[in-house]
Write a protein that holds these residues in place. Structure first.
Motif, short mmCIF file in Angstrom:
data_model
loop_
_atom_site.label_atom_id
_atom_site.label_comp_id
_atom_site.label_asym_id
_atom_site.label_seq_id
_atom_site.Cartn_x
_atom_site.Cartn_y
_atom_site.Cartn_z
N ASP A 98 -13.33 9.01 5.13
CA ASP A 98 -13.17 8.54 6.34
C ASP A 98 -14.18 7.70 6.28
OD1 ASP A 98 -10.92 10.01 7.14
OD2 ASP A 98 -11.90 11.28 8.07
N LEU A 99 -15.12 7.88 5.70
CA LEU A 99 -16.36 7.22 5.62
C LEU A 99 -16.11 5.34 4.91
CD1 LEU A 99 -19.25 6.29 6.00
CD2 LEU A 99 -19.51 6.78 4.11
N ALA A 100 -15.44 6.23 3.68
CA ALA A 100 -14.63 5.12 2.66
C ALA A 100 -12.97 4.87 3.76
CB ALA A 100 -13.44 5.88 1.48
N ARG A 101 -12.67 4.96 3.91
CA ARG A 101 -11.43 4.29 5.06
C ARG A 101 -12.27 3.36 5.89
NH1 ARG A 101 -8.95 8.42 6.88
NH2 ARG A 101 -7.45 9.09 5.64
N GLY A 102 -13.57 3.30 6.64
CA GLY A 102 -14.05 2.44 7.52
C GLY A 102 -14.74 2.20 6.96
N ILE A 103 -14.73 1.41 5.38
CA ILE A 103 -15.48 0.35 4.89
C ILE A 103 -14.07 -0.42 4.52
CG2 ILE A 103 -16.36 -0.23 3.19
CD1 ILE A 103 -18.36 2.76 3.31
N HIS A 104 -13.35 0.18 3.51
CA HIS A 104 -12.75 -0.39 3.53
C HIS A 104 -10.72 0.46 3.14
CE1 HIS A 104 -10.27 -4.17 2.56
NE2 HIS A 104 -9.63 -4.17 1.34
N PRO A 105 -10.23 0.18 4.02
CA PRO A 105 -9.34 1.38 3.61
C PRO A 105 -8.69 1.00 2.26
CG PRO A 105 -8.34 0.23 5.50
CD PRO A 105 -9.91 -0.41 5.03
N ALA A 106 -7.84 2.37 1.57
CA ALA A 106 -6.96 1.80 0.59
C ALA A 106 -5.75 1.25 0.34
CB ALA A 106 -6.81 3.22 0.03
N VAL A 107 -5.11 1.88 2.02
CA VAL A 107 -3.70 1.22 2.53
C VAL A 107 -3.95 -0.16 2.63
CG1 VAL A 107 -4.25 1.40 4.63
CG2 VAL A 107 -1.94 1.40 3.85
N LEU A 108 -4.69 -1.22 2.98
CA LEU A 108 -4.78 -2.43 3.34
C LEU A 108 -5.01 -3.08 1.65
CD1 LEU A 108 -5.48 -5.22 4.73
CD2 LEU A 108 -7.99 -4.52 4.96
N THR A 109 -5.54 -2.35 0.55
CA THR A 109 -5.46 -2.63 -0.75
C THR A 109 -4.84 -2.68 -1.33
OG1 THR A 109 -8.21 -2.70 -0.92
CG2 THR A 109 -7.14 -3.06 -2.59
N ASP A 110 -4.16 -1.67 -0.52
CA ASP A 110 -2.61 -1.81 -2.16
C ASP A 110 -1.66 -1.95 -1.17
OD1 ASP A 110 -4.19 -0.37 -3.93
OD2 ASP A 110 -3.85 1.54 -2.53
N ARG A 111 -1.13 -1.84 0.02
CA ARG A 111 -0.09 -2.18 0.53
C ARG A 111 -0.14 -3.67 1.92
NH1 ARG A 111 2.44 2.97 3.15
NH2 ARG A 111 3.53 1.65 3.03
N GLY A 112 -0.95 -4.52 1.93
CA GLY A 112 -1.61 -5.18 2.80
C GLY A 112 -1.51 -4.68 3.65
N LEU A 113 -1.58 -5.42 5.27
CA LEU A 113 -1.66 -5.48 6.00
C LEU A 113 -1.40 -4.76 8.06
CD1 LEU A 113 -4.25 -6.04 8.42
CD2 LEU A 113 -2.92 -8.59 9.60
N GLY A 114 0.23 -5.14 7.47
CA GLY A 114 1.33 -4.64 7.41
C GLY A 114 1.16 -3.14 7.87
N ALA A 115 1.01 -1.94 6.59
CA ALA A 115 1.35 -1.36 6.36
C ALA A 115 0.80 -0.64 6.84
CB ALA A 115 1.43 -1.03 4.67
N ALA A 116 -1.02 -1.14 6.37
CA ALA A 116 -2.93 -0.63 7.67
C ALA A 116 -2.50 -0.54 8.14
CB ALA A 116 -3.81 -1.63 6.86
N LEU A 117 -1.70 -1.09 9.21
CA LEU A 117 -1.71 -1.47 10.74
C LEU A 117 -0.66 -0.63 11.59
CD1 LEU A 117 -1.29 -5.18 11.74
CD2 LEU A 117 -3.87 -3.86 11.40
N SER A 118 0.28 -0.38 10.29
CA SER A 118 1.42 1.17 11.51
C SER A 118 0.36 2.34 10.82
CB SER A 118 2.24 1.18 9.89
OG SER A 118 3.41 0.08 9.75
N SER A 119 -0.62 2.33 9.94
CA SER A 119 -1.44 3.52 9.59
C SER A 119 -1.97 3.66 10.64
CB SER A 119 -2.62 3.50 8.44
OG SER A 119 -2.91 4.22 8.08
N LEU A 120 -3.18 2.82 11.57
CA LEU A 120 -3.93 2.84 12.16
C LEU A 120 -2.89 2.90 13.37
CD1 LEU A 120 -5.71 -0.70 12.70
CD2 LEU A 120 -6.55 2.17 11.59
N ALA A 121 -2.34 2.46 14.31
CA ALA A 121 -1.01 3.10 15.12
C ALA A 121 -0.71 4.67 15.13
CB ALA A 121 0.27 2.69 15.22
#
Length: 398
Positions: free
Chosen positions: A253-276
């Motif tokens: 969770d702490l690493a996700r708060g610094i920079h989530p892996a899904v954002l690095t690997d799959r981009g902003l759209g997938a990362a926002l879907s994960s947040l949602a």
């Protein structure tokens, strides 16, 4: 940004004539009013500077000088309006000074004391008095002695007034404004980075570190009991195994708060879907992005939406929400909507002011539309910076 206004054909008054048309009477009125206006401006400037300089040895001197410079801006606004009405000089208004809320009182004080608009207006006020005396005398004498050529005299004198207004009361040029904004934003970035580091340190100390210390102690006790009471040692090892799982989850969770892996690997759209998916309110995500922006812009967009969705979960009372992300020209736009109770404000204590500061530090915008009773629509805008800039600056491509 507003560039320095330059004379245009629209600014130029009609040719002077021997007859006295309306614009000539306006010029005469402006020249006669220079004296009372000059007296007021000169007295104000001398009072502000003398009081501020005299009290700099106390805690009130610099704040009084800063307030005096803000008051000089009001005098400059009056003079621009007078020149616009009587002389036809069209000069844009300068950008307003940022309020205290953005950087706190010390930041506001420093910005106000270095305000180029205020200092140029002070110089204008000093020059206005001797020039006002001269124009008043010339016009008073001219009305009785120089009647046939008075329009030409008035035109020559008011041309000097026009030059003074354009030289000293125009907005700062684009470079000057940009330097001031970057200096202001640098402080915001430094403060934000320091706050993030303190948060990470606190989370590590109170979370994973504390669990790992307890885990080490538990394993030490289990080791001592291994020969004496194997069953008790086994239970301690099972408890330690559970603590390890919890510590790993906290670190994730702490690493996700610094920079989530899904954002690095799959981009902003997938990362926002994960947040949602983690939001307690149903959220519909729409991302229309033809390419990926620079990593820094993606990160800013991700954490902006993350905090806004947290507010939706905690404060909005909404039943539905949506997140829309798209690119328009060279800007990345984000819109977060919910059908909750509304009433969101920058000073509402929900982190909105911090978001606005963070976006402003990267040349972004943050706009809240949240009437009481809802719905709430929050729009964020960031500069679109191509991902190739990451490679140019040495940042590894993700």
């Amino acid at each position: 940004m507003t560039a320095r206004a330059m004379p245009s054909h629209d600014d130029r008054p009609p040719p002077a004539r021997l007859a006295y048309p309306r614009h000539t009477w306006q010029e005469i009125a402006h020249l006669l009013a220079n004296l009372p206006v000059g007296i007021v401006g000169f007295v104000y400037a001398v009072t502000v500077l003398a009081t501020g300089a005299g009290l700099t040895v106390t805690v009130v001197g610099l704040p009084l000088l800063a307030l005096g410079l803000l008051g000089a801006r009001l005098f400059g606004r009056f003079e621009r309006a007078r020149a616009r009405k009587l002389l036809g000089v069209r000069v844009e208004e300068p950008s307003p000074m940022p309020g205290i809320g953005r950087r706190g009182f010390p930041g506001w004080l420093w910005s106000s004391l270095r305000d180029p608009v205020g200092w140029r207006t002070m110089l204008y006020a000093f020059l206005r008095l001797p020039w006002g005396i001269f124009t008043f005398v010339v016009m008073t004498v001219g009305l009785f002695v120089l009647w046939p050529v008075l329009p030409y005299v008035a035109r020559g004198l008011t041309n000097v007034d026009r030059a003074l207004v354009r030289a000293l009361l125009c907005p700062s040029d684009e470079l000057e404004r940009r330097i001031a904004e970057l200096e202001s934003d640098r402080g915001v970035v430094v403060d934000t980075a320091a706050a993030d580091l303190r948060r990470i340190e606190r989370d590590l100390h109170d979370g994973a570190q504390a669990r790992l210390v307890a885990l080490a102690m538990g394993l030490g006790l289990a080791k001592e009991k291994l020969t004496e009471d194997p069953e008790a040692a086994a239970r301690m090892v099972d408890e330690a195994h559970g603590e390890v799982k919890i510590a790993l989850q906290e670190l994730r969770d702490l690493a996700r708060g610094i920079h989530p892996a899904v954002l690095t690997d799959r981009g902003l759209g997938a990362a926002l879907s994960s947040l949602a998916a983690r939001c307690t309110v149903p959220v519909k995500v729409t991302a229309d992005l033809p390419a990926r922006p620079a990593a820094a812009i993606e990160g800013s967009a991700y954490f902006t939406v993350s905090e806004l969705l947290q507010n939706v979960s905690k404060h909005s009372g909404a039943r539905n929400a949506s997140v829309d992300v798209w690119r328009t020209d060279d800007r990345l736009l984000i819109q977060v909507w919910d059908d909750g109770k509304g009433g969101a404000r920058l000073d509402g204590g929900s982190g909105m002011a911090g978001l606005a500061d963070r976006l402003g530090a990267v040349d972004g915008l943050f706009v809240i539309d949240s009437p009481p009773g809802g719905p709430t629509t929050i729009t964020a805008e960031l500069p679109w910076r191509d991902r190739s800039l990451d490679r140019a600056s040495g940042t590894p491509r993700t």
